[in-house]
Design a protein around this motif. Structure first.
Motif, PDB file in Angstrom:
ATOM      1  N   TYR A 251      62.671  22.331  40.084  1.00 23.34           N
ATOM      2  CA  TYR A 251      61.694  22.207  41.165  1.00 23.34           C
ATOM      3  C   TYR A 251      61.606  23.497  41.979  1.00 23.34           C
ATOM      4  CZ  TYR A 251      61.517  17.134  40.380  1.00 23.34           C
ATOM      5  OH  TYR A 251      61.350  15.892  39.841  1.00 23.34           O
ATOM      6  N   ALA A 252      62.748  24.094  42.272  1.00 26.64           N
ATOM      7  CA  ALA A 252      62.767  25.331  43.058  1.00 26.64           C
ATOM      8  C   ALA A 252      62.062  26.467  42.321  1.00 26.64           C
ATOM      9  CB  ALA A 252      64.204  25.723  43.392  1.00 26.64           C
ATOM     10  N   ILE A 253      62.285  26.545  41.007  1.00 25.16           N
ATOM     11  CA  ILE A 253      61.630  27.592  40.195  1.00 25.16           C
ATOM     12  C   ILE A 253      60.114  27.373  40.173  1.00 25.16           C
ATOM     13  CG2 ILE A 253      61.356  28.467  37.834  1.00 25.16           C
ATOM     14  CD1 ILE A 253      64.378  27.880  37.443  1.00 25.16           C
ATOM     15  N   ARG A 254      59.707  26.125  39.974  1.00 28.85           N
ATOM     16  CA  ARG A 254      58.278  25.821  39.904  1.00 28.85           C
ATOM     17  C   ARG A 254      57.573  26.092  41.233  1.00 28.85           C
ATOM     18  NH1 ARG A 254      58.616  19.928  37.363  1.00 28.85           N
ATOM     19  NH2 ARG A 254      56.395  19.839  37.861  1.00 28.85           N
ATOM     20  N   ILE A 255      58.226  25.757  42.341  1.00 29.86           N
ATOM     21  CA  ILE A 255      57.637  26.027  43.661  1.00 29.86           C
ATOM     22  C   ILE A 255      57.485  27.531  43.864  1.00 29.86           C
ATOM     23  CG2 ILE A 255      58.036  25.915  46.157  1.00 29.86           C
ATOM     24  CD1 ILE A 255      59.413  23.187  45.657  1.00 29.86           C
ATOM     25  N   THR A 256      58.501  28.283  43.479  1.00 30.91           N
ATOM     26  CA  THR A 256      58.445  29.743  43.605  1.00 30.91           C
ATOM     27  C   THR A 256      57.283  30.322  42.796  1.00 30.91           C
ATOM     28  OG1 THR A 256      60.848  29.848  43.917  1.00 30.91           O
ATOM     29  CG2 THR A 256      59.750  31.884  43.282  1.00 30.91           C
ATOM     30  N   ASP A 257      57.121  29.834  41.571  1.00 29.23           N
ATOM     31  CA  ASP A 257      56.035  30.320  40.711  1.00 29.23           C
ATOM     32  C   ASP A 257      54.660  29.956  41.281  1.00 29.23           C
ATOM     33  OD1 ASP A 257      57.891  31.357  38.983  1.00 29.23           O
ATOM     34  OD2 ASP A 257      57.803  29.680  37.565  1.00 29.23           O
ATOM     35  N   LEU A 258      54.542  28.738  41.802  1.00 35.83           N
ATOM     36  CA  LEU A 258      53.260  28.304  42.360  1.00 35.83           C
ATOM     37  C   LEU A 258      52.907  29.098  43.615  1.00 35.83           C
ATOM     38  CD1 LEU A 258      53.577  24.427  41.906  1.00 35.83           C
ATOM     39  CD2 LEU A 258      51.995  25.945  40.723  1.00 35.83           C
ATOM     40  N   LYS A 259      53.916  29.415  44.422  1.00 37.33           N
ATOM     41  CA  LYS A 259      53.662  30.234  45.613  1.00 37.33           C
ATOM     42  C   LYS A 259      53.186  31.625  45.227  1.00 37.33           C
ATOM     43  CE  LYS A 259      56.456  28.229  49.285  1.00 37.33           C
ATOM     44  NZ  LYS A 259      57.413  28.548  50.347  1.00 37.33           N
ATOM     45  N   ALA A 260      53.783  32.175  44.185  1.00 41.54           N
ATOM     46  CA  ALA A 260      53.358  33.494  43.701  1.00 41.54           C
ATOM     47  C   ALA A 260      51.918  33.434  43.195  1.00 41.54           C
ATOM     48  CB  ALA A 260      54.291  33.971  42.596  1.00 41.54           C
ATOM     49  N   LYS A 261      51.565  32.326  42.531  1.00 42.68           N
ATOM     50  CA  LYS A 261      50.204  32.150  42.026  1.00 42.68           C
ATOM     51  C   LYS A 261      49.209  32.051  43.191  1.00 42.68           C
ATOM     52  CE  LYS A 261      47.071  31.386  38.865  1.00 42.68           C
ATOM     53  NZ  LYS A 261      46.651  32.441  37.924  1.00 42.68           N
ATOM     54  N   LYS A 262      49.600  31.373  44.256  1.00 45.66           N
ATOM     55  CA  LYS A 262      48.745  31.273  45.439  1.00 45.66           C
ATOM     56  C   LYS A 262      48.474  32.653  46.037  1.00 45.66           C
ATOM     57  CE  LYS A 262      49.469  28.362  48.717  1.00 45.66           C
ATOM     58  NZ  LYS A 262      50.170  27.569  49.738  1.00 45.66           N
ATOM     59  N   ASP A 263      49.525  33.458  46.138  1.00 49.29           N
ATOM     60  CA  ASP A 263      49.374  34.823  46.669  1.00 49.29           C
ATOM     61  C   ASP A 263      48.423  35.643  45.795  1.00 49.29           C
ATOM     62  OD1 ASP A 263      51.124  34.241  48.712  1.00 49.29           O
ATOM     63  OD2 ASP A 263      52.878  35.106  47.714  1.00 49.29           O
ATOM     64  N   MET A 264      48.525  35.441  44.483  1.00 52.28           N
ATOM     65  CA  MET A 264      47.664  36.170  43.556  1.00 52.28           C
ATOM     66  C   MET A 264      46.201  35.762  43.732  1.00 52.28           C
ATOM     67  SD  MET A 264      47.689  36.232  39.406  1.00 52.28           S
ATOM     68  CE  MET A 264      46.562  34.841  39.340  1.00 52.28           C
ATOM     69  N   LEU A 265      45.963  34.458  43.954  1.00 51.59           N
ATOM     70  CA  LEU A 265      44.600  33.967  44.156  1.00 51.59           C
ATOM     71  C   LEU A 265      43.990  34.563  45.423  1.00 51.59           C
ATOM     72  CD1 LEU A 265      44.854  30.170  43.221  1.00 51.59           C
ATOM     73  CD2 LEU A 265      43.885  32.022  41.862  1.00 51.59           C
ATOM     74  N   ILE A 266      44.793  34.647  46.485  1.00 54.92           N
ATOM     75  CA  ILE A 266      44.293  35.237  47.730  1.00 54.92           C
ATOM     76  C   ILE A 266      43.923  36.700  47.513  1.00 54.92           C
ATOM     77  CG2 ILE A 266      44.930  35.920  50.078  1.00 54.92           C
ATOM     78  CD1 ILE A 266      44.296  32.955  49.784  1.00 54.92           C
ATOM     79  N   LYS A 267      44.766  37.431  46.802  1.00 61.74           N
ATOM     80  CA  LYS A 267      44.466  38.845  46.510  1.00 61.74           C
ATOM     81  C   LYS A 267      43.176  38.969  45.710  1.00 61.74           C
ATOM     82  CE  LYS A 267      49.238  40.515  46.613  1.00 61.74           C
ATOM     83  NZ  LYS A 267      50.365  41.045  45.807  1.00 61.74           N
ATOM     84  N   GLN A 268      42.969  38.040  44.775  1.00 60.28           N
ATOM     85  CA  GLN A 268      41.760  38.048  43.956  1.00 60.28           C
ATOM     86  C   GLN A 268      40.525  37.780  44.816  1.00 60.28           C
ATOM     87  OE1 GLN A 268      42.179  35.531  40.509  1.00 60.28           O
ATOM     88  NE2 GLN A 268      40.098  35.895  39.790  1.00 60.28           N
ATOM     89  N   MET A 269      40.640  36.812  45.736  1.00 57.76           N
ATOM     90  CA  MET A 269      39.513  36.489  46.613  1.00 57.76           C
ATOM     91  C   MET A 269      39.209  37.632  47.578  1.00 57.76           C
ATOM     92  SD  MET A 269      39.712  32.402  47.509  1.00 57.76           S
ATOM     93  CE  MET A 269      41.472  32.157  47.696  1.00 57.76           C
ATOM     94  N   VAL A 270      40.263  38.274  48.086  1.00 52.82           N
ATOM     95  CA  VAL A 270      40.077  39.407  48.994  1.00 52.82           C
ATOM     96  C   VAL A 270      39.387  40.562  48.268  1.00 52.82           C
ATOM     97  CG1 VAL A 270      41.280  41.215  50.301  1.00 52.82           C
ATOM     98  CG2 VAL A 270      41.984  38.832  50.544  1.00 52.82           C
ATOM     99  N   GLU A 271      39.795  40.812  47.036  1.00 51.48           N
ATOM    100  CA  GLU A 271      39.197  41.889  46.247  1.00 51.48           C
ATOM    101  C   GLU A 271      37.712  41.624  45.994  1.00 51.48           C
ATOM    102  OE1 GLU A 271      38.855  45.447  44.342  1.00 51.48           O
ATOM    103  OE2 GLU A 271      40.583  44.714  45.492  1.00 51.48           O
ATOM    104  N   LEU A 272      37.371  40.364  45.729  1.00 50.20           N
ATOM    105  CA  LEU A 272      35.973  39.997  45.518  1.00 50.20           C
ATOM    106  C   LEU A 272      35.143  40.119  46.797  1.00 50.20           C
ATOM    107  CD1 LEU A 272      36.245  36.773  43.285  1.00 50.20           C
ATOM    108  CD2 LEU A 272      35.226  38.952  42.606  1.00 50.20           C
TER     109      LEU A 272
END
Length: 414
Positions: A251-272
């Motif tokens: 669970y801890a690993i999956r939460i960490t990965d999902l948080k990283a994915k969220k950060d990546m999505l924000i960067k993608q939206m900001v770039e757009l």
């Protein structure tokens, strides 16, 4: 042969959409049905539909009226076909369709719904659906994806909490549950016996080595000492070999990965969005950061499709619903028929502005204080929704006029 006076009249194509197919009817200028049938949402059916529309255009000298009821993902292929071929259309919400096609005798079938849409189109003034550019579609998809990840993280945290109560509940008191450090330590030491099997130096080095953010050796040692003390006094309900300890790590690993994915999505939206005027305007508001700005754009879409901020309020779902009959009056409430995700996002945005009141002048917060301190002070939620209304009015004006936020300008236009 087209008679004189009929050139301004159009054929109507109406569709009742379901999964993978649509029931279609075609009505002529005289409100008479010329065709009813079914099309499948695939290339061959859409090609045949395009040929049929081209025949109508050739015969009438103008494109037919196209109307269908929005049905979420099921109507998207049909809508994409109309957009790709350059046809204008009328996408009707289920509520509008129900009100406009209502009759005393109601037979609910796909074909009757298609006929109802077509017939109602002759007596109802419907606006052509505004076709947003691809940027807004991508932003909406990204912010909805962000929401899904957020929901999944909340669910995983709940499961993690439940098992930690059996294994090592002290971890949630030693660390902030939302921090990266908590997730790292949980992966390393899901059980107190895992801690007691190591020396202070080993624990310190593991914490420092497995934390991505820079953590000083001194702080790592302090946390190692706290962990040892907590482990010595902990009384777990399961052993360290229990399969649920592996679940904690997972669970801890999956939460960490999902948080990283969220950060990546924000960067993608900001770039757009970095060169878009709405992004610059929203970012100029005190209390609005990158995350809130791009998520607001994702949910708001293109504001050019609204004629005024009142239409925007209706889209959000904060327009007033009033009921009075005879001597009966009900308290005014917001409609809540609009975009509930956007409404929630705007509400928490206002809370953030209120918390950051000391850092900058913000007329939205001043309006909140005014509502709270007047002789008949408004409740917190009522005042907050009123602030959402004021924000939408100002944001609509600034974005549609390409003006960034300024305290004095915003105070005047609100």
């Amino acid at each position: 042969m087209v008679r004189e006076g009929e050139m301004n009249m159009k054929h109507v194509l109406a569709f009742d959409v379901s999964m993978g197919k649509s029931t279609m009817v075609i009505y002529n200028h005289y409100n008479k049905c010329e065709y009813e049938g079914e099309i499948t949402h695939n290339k061959s059916s859409f090609k045949a539909l395009n040929e049929r529309i081209c025949e109508i255009i050739k015969r009438d000298g103008q494109a037919p009226e196209i109307v269908f009821e929005a049905s979420g993902v099921y109507s998207r292929p049909l809508e994409q076909f109309f957009q790709a071929e350059g046809y204008t259309y009328h996408r009707v919400s289920p509520l509008e369709a129900n009100l406009q096609t209502a009759s005393m005798r109601r037979h609910k079938t796909d074909i009757s719904d298609a006929h109802g849409l077509a017939k109602s189109h002759f007596r109802t003034e419907r606006s052509t659906t505004y076709q947003e550019e691809n940027y807004y579609k991508q932003m909406r998809a990204l912010t909805r994806y962000y929401d899904e990840l957020d929901s999944e993280i909340i669910s995983l945290y709940s499961r993690l909490h439940a098992i930690l109560q059996l294994s090592f509940p002290e971890l949630e008191r030693l660390f902030s549950k939302r921090s990266a450090l908590f997730l790292n330590v949980t992966q390393l030491f899901p059980h107190p016996d895992e801690v007691l099997a190591c020396s202070k130096t080993v624990i310190r080095n593991k914490i420092k080595g497995n934390t991505k953010k820079n953590i000083s050796l001194k702080r790592a040692e302090e946390k190692a000492i706290e962990l040892l003390h907590a482990a010595q006094d902990s009384y777990p309900a399961i052993s360290k070999d229990d399969v649920r300890c592996d679940q904690i790590r997972d669970y801890a690993i999956r939460i960490t990965d999902l948080k990283a994915k969220k950060d990546m999505l924000i960067k993608q939206m900001v770039e757009l969005s970095k060169d878009r005027i709405e992004y610059q305007v929203l970012l100029s508001f005190p209390g609005i950061g990158e995350v809130t700005a791009v998520r607001l754009i994702g949910e708001l879409g293109d504001l050019q499709r609204f004629q005024n901020h009142k239409q925007l309020n209706a889209y959000v779902g904060i327009d007033i619903m009033r009921y009075q009959s005879g001597n009966t009056f009900y308290k005014d409430k917001i409609n809540k028929r609009g975009n509930n995700k956007l409404r929630k996002l705007l509400y928490y945005m206002v809370q953030s502005m209120i918390k950051l009141r000391k850092k900058s002048n913000n007329h939205i917060v001043e309006y909140y204080d005014k509502l709270k301190t007047q002789p008949q002070g408004k409740p917190h939620k009522v005042a907050s929704i009123a602030c959402v209304n004021k924000f939408l009015k100002v944001a609509f004006h600034l974005i549609t006029h390409n003006i960034t936020y300024d305290y004095n300008t915003a105070s005047i236009c609100s």
